[in-house]
Design an enzyme around this catalytic site. Structure first.
Site, mmCIF file in Angstrom:
data_model
loop_
_atom_site.group_PDB
_atom_site.id
_atom_site.type_symbol
_atom_site.label_atom_id
_atom_site.label_comp_id
_atom_site.label_asym_id
_atom_site.label_seq_id
_atom_site.Cartn_x
_atom_site.Cartn_y
_atom_site.Cartn_z
ATOM 1 N N GLY A 199 -84.375 -14.237 -87.398
ATOM 2 C CA GLY A 199 -84.990 -14.140 -88.685
ATOM 3 C C GLY A 199 -83.928 -13.607 -89.747
ATOM 4 N N ASP A 323 -72.742 -11.036 -93.535
ATOM 5 C CA ASP A 323 -73.908 -12.090 -92.179
ATOM 6 C C ASP A 323 -72.954 -11.270 -90.787
ATOM 7 O OD1 ASP A 323 -75.776 -13.543 -90.840
ATOM 8 O OD2 ASP A 323 -74.748 -15.104 -91.371
ATOM 9 N N CYS A 644 -84.979 -26.981 -98.760
ATOM 10 C CA CYS A 644 -85.079 -27.457 -97.924
ATOM 11 C C CYS A 644 -83.361 -28.098 -97.631
ATOM 12 C CB CYS A 644 -85.266 -29.117 -99.064
ATOM 13 S SG CYS A 644 -86.440 -29.332 -99.917
ATOM 14 N N MET A 684 -90.790 -31.138 -88.964
ATOM 15 C CA MET A 684 -90.837 -31.145 -90.221
ATOM 16 C C MET A 684 -92.190 -30.420 -90.747
ATOM 17 S SD MET A 684 -89.889 -31.210 -93.776
ATOM 18 C CE MET A 684 -90.638 -31.298 -94.383
HETATM 19 CA CA CA Z 1 -76.933 -13.577 -89.312
#
Ligand code: CA
Length: 730
Positions: A199, A323, A644, A684
């Site tokens: 997350g 990241d 999306c 979905m």
């Molecule tokens: Ca990551």
């Protein structure tokens, strides 16, 4: 005094001819004694990486340089799923246990592939809005007759290894309204089973939870990053960590540091090692404006599993804004360094740097690039402090940064072969342009939001495929300084962790083609490919010895075991994980579809049955005429990219629905699907709490516009769609 017969038994014991300590009995009977004796029972594969150090190396050698030419098909098992398969199976006592999509579990006869039982968790797909990278699962833990697995929505299950029956379950998520999901394998650490979650691209504050093996009672929970310092904090480690954050950090974004994969327990030192993920938001100056290293993001942590207390930490990427998750699988082994045997932890996180740590103390032994890393200048050998290259700091202007946010190496397991002394790993040699998206990032609870725009170097060669707003950021003269080569590559690499040298590399089909690795006592390295092959290399020099067409994309790691003296190699096959919505036109998923399989091989086996080819993609259907204004379409594009695009790439044969191909019925039901979750059970979820019906109409208008553009192009092209079309062409 030892009698002669005892000496013979002792000699046989040392040669591995008889079992070590009395083996536990019954299905899934793995315990500490069995784990410590793993090398003396190579017919089994007891953890995700076989042994407790998770070397992904097996001493089995019936399949070797001389015999591998006879390797062929033994059996396959169809999972009846279309998503990514990433787990490395566990085999004990002739039974293969593994996990699949969203936390399904399969128990198979390891010699025949016959299904003994399966478990399908009842996943709440409303939670999957917080899933960045496909509905994958990276494996089970098997211990004392139980199989542990975490489902995508964060429920930890203990199953009876004989029947698959649920013995207990525990909800591991502290706040389901936030963007948490669970994709990693649980880890057995002493008397507890430990699980983390994902997350870090949403609003997660990372943590791991430990549960009593038998009862499922929560034993402890360790958060990897501090919470808002205006609230009381009992954990001394976090009172220490918070000093490395601005007190006015954007705490509501969670901070990241999620433990979504790499965990390994050393039963001798009794330490649990855990890798932590990126800082959230990505831009450091937004997340923690006054600076600081932001502990314990992008770190390796050693935790005492009896107390849940931190013993040591090593932060691989301080001040992360790229990241650079450190969740990649870790390997525990012993290396001789400067003539001294050291108990080490080997790690190749996303940041392109290979770390050798002393796993007793956390002290850095070495750090060297295994892939091009322009954010990194080196490490101060005295302090272990990283020396960062300011050229990769995009806080004032966009910068081209290597490796990309995809990571030089990702979750795909690497292997360490004690015979060659080499580590084998897959890698992507690729950069990306990163730009800070906003000075005042909007917080949206539970939803994607990294605060950056990322453009992969593979996309820079075709800037016309990029949205106009992103094209404007591209100013090659300063982006390309020092990084003249925008070409992208994927490799299988052999790395010497003692000499800190790349020994050999074999190119893959591209940066997207990188799978987990197995090394064996037969002097072999096994790896699957995105193009649907199983390849076997000479561990010494990387020479290709065997290449088997299986017709299904492989990203997981192969493993090996034996039953009744027959050695098998097995691998899970299906395209997925990060990038699951972008099957490359060269991938097997593009040609043969993506039905999941577990495929096993043996000497003297036959030809692998290939799935039926899909044939050319069907033409795009004629979409409805555009009724909305240009302004509405523009608004819809913005909403689509915000909400999306993580799943819907709208490419031909995308893993998710290609929304250029909606049927008249789907057009009719569009708002019920998007807002009310009509297709929730298909993965979905509904967005009615985030989007208004006017928003849904605008997204619909944008998709109709996209479909019309693609349809017109197709008609101009004589009715054939341009391959690889869509938003994110490679
Ligand atoms: Ca990551």
């Amino acid at each position: 005094m030892l009698r002669v017969s005892n000496l013979i038994v002792l000699a046989m014991f040392c040669a591995g001819l008889v079992a070590g300590p009395a083996a536990a009995q019954g299905p899934g009977a793995i315990d500490r004694a069995r784990l410590l004796a793993a090398d003396r029972a190579p017919q089994d594969w007891l953890t995700s990486g076989r042994d407790y150090g998770k070397t992904h190396y097996s001493p089995l050698d019936a399949i070797n340089r001389e015999t591998v030419s006879h390797l062929g098909f033994a059996w396959d098992f169809h999972t009846d799923t279309q998503r990514g398969l990433e787990a490395t199976p566990i085999v004990v006592g002739g039974i293969l246990y593994t996990s699949g999509v969203a936390g399904r579990v399969y128990a198979l006869n390891a010699a025949t592939g016959a299904l003994l039982w399966q478990f399908v968790p009842d996943v709440d797909y409303q939670m999957t809005r917080g899933t960045c990278c496909d509905e994958v699962n990276r494996g089970v833990a098997v211990w004392q007759g139980r199989v542990y697995v975490a489902s995508l929505d964060g429920i930890l299950y203990a199953l009876d290894a004989a029947s698959g029956k649920v013995l207990w379950k525990a909800d591991t998520i502290v706040d389901h309204a936030r963007g948490y999901s669970s994709t990693g394998a649980p880890e057995i650490a002493g008397n507890v089973v430990v699980i983390g979650n994902a997350g870090g691209e949403y609003d997660a504050r990372g943590y791991i939870s430990a549960y009593d093996l038998a009862s499922g009672k929560l034993a402890w929970r360790f958060f990897t990053v501090p919470g808002d310092p205006s609230k009381p904090e009992n954990n001394p480690s976090l009172r220490f960590a918070v000093r490395s954050w601005d007190p006015h950090s954007l705490w509501k974004f969670g901070g990241g540091g999620t433990v979504w994969d790499g965990m390994v327990y050393d039963p001798v030192l009794k330490l649990l090692y855990v890798g932590t993920g990126n800082g959230e938001l990505y831009p450091h100056k937004e997340r923690s404006p006054k600076g600081g290293d932001n502990l314990f993001t992008c770190s390796v942590l050693a935790i005492n599993p009896r107390s849940g207390k931190l013993v040591w930490f090593y932060q691989e990427t301080p001040r992360d804004q790229w990241d650079y998750d450190a969740d990649q699988p870790m390997i525990l082994t012993t290396l001789k360094i400067k003539s001294v045997a050291r108990e080490v932890l080997l790690h190749a996180p996303k940041n392109g740097v290979f770390y050798v740590l002393d796993r007793r103390t956390g002290k850095l032994i070495s750090a060297a690039e295994y892939a091009h890393a322009n954010w990194f200048k080196g490490v101060n050998p005295k302090t272990g402090q990283v020396i960062e290259n300011p050229a990769a700091d995009y806080s004032s202007e966009p910068r081209l940064v290597f490796p990309s946010t995809v990571g030089a190496h990702n979750w795909n397991p690497m292997a360490y072969d004690p015979q060659t002394g080499l580590v084998y790993l897959s890698l992507a040699d690729m950069g990306n342009v990163l730009a800070d998206a906003s000075d005042h990032p909007e917080y949206r609870k539970g939803l994607w939001g990294t605060g950056v725009v990322a453009i992969f170097s593979s996309q820079l060669s075709a800037p016309e495929s990029l949205p106009p707003g992103i094209r404007a950021l591209l100013t090659p003269e300063h982006l390309l300084k020092g990084n003249p080569d925008l070409s992208t590559h994927g490799y299988l690499e052999a790395y010497d962790p003692v000499r800190q040298k790349i020994v050999w590399r074999v190119g893959s089909a591209g940066w997207w083609d990188r799978a987990g690795v197995l090394a064996t006592g037969g002097g072999l390295v096994f790896q699957g490919t995105g193009t649907g092959r199983l390849r076997v290399y000479d561990a010494g020099d990387g020479q290709l010895l065997k290449d088997i067409d299986v017709g299904t994309t492989i990203v997981a790691a192969p493993m090996t075991y034996s039953v009744d003296g027959v050695q098998y190699v097995a691998v899970m096959a299906a395209w997925g994980g990060g990038g699951w919505a972008f099957p490359h036109p060269e991938s097997a998923a593009y040609s043969y579809g993506n039905e999941g399989r577990i495929i096993a091989f043996r000497l003297g086996g036959g030809t692998v049955p290939l799935p039926a080819p899909l044939g050319p993609p069907p033409p795009l259907p004629e979409p409805p005429a555009q009724q909305a204004s240009a302004e509405t379409v523009q608004k819809g594009m913005g909403l689509f990219f915000q909400n999306c695009v993580v799943c819907h790439s709208n490419q031909t044969r995308s893993g998710s629905a290609d929304l250029r191909r909606m049927t008249p019925q789907v057009h009719e039901q569009f708002n019920a699907i998007v807002l009310d979750g009509l297709f929730k059970s298909a993965g979905m979820p509904g967005w009615g709490d985030v989007l208004s019906s006017t928003d849904a109409d605008a997204i619909h208008a944008y998709l109709i516009s996209l479909a019309n553009t693609a349809y017109d192009q197709q008609q101009k092209n004589g009715g054939t769609e341009k391959t690889g079309g869509g938003l994110h062409g490679f």
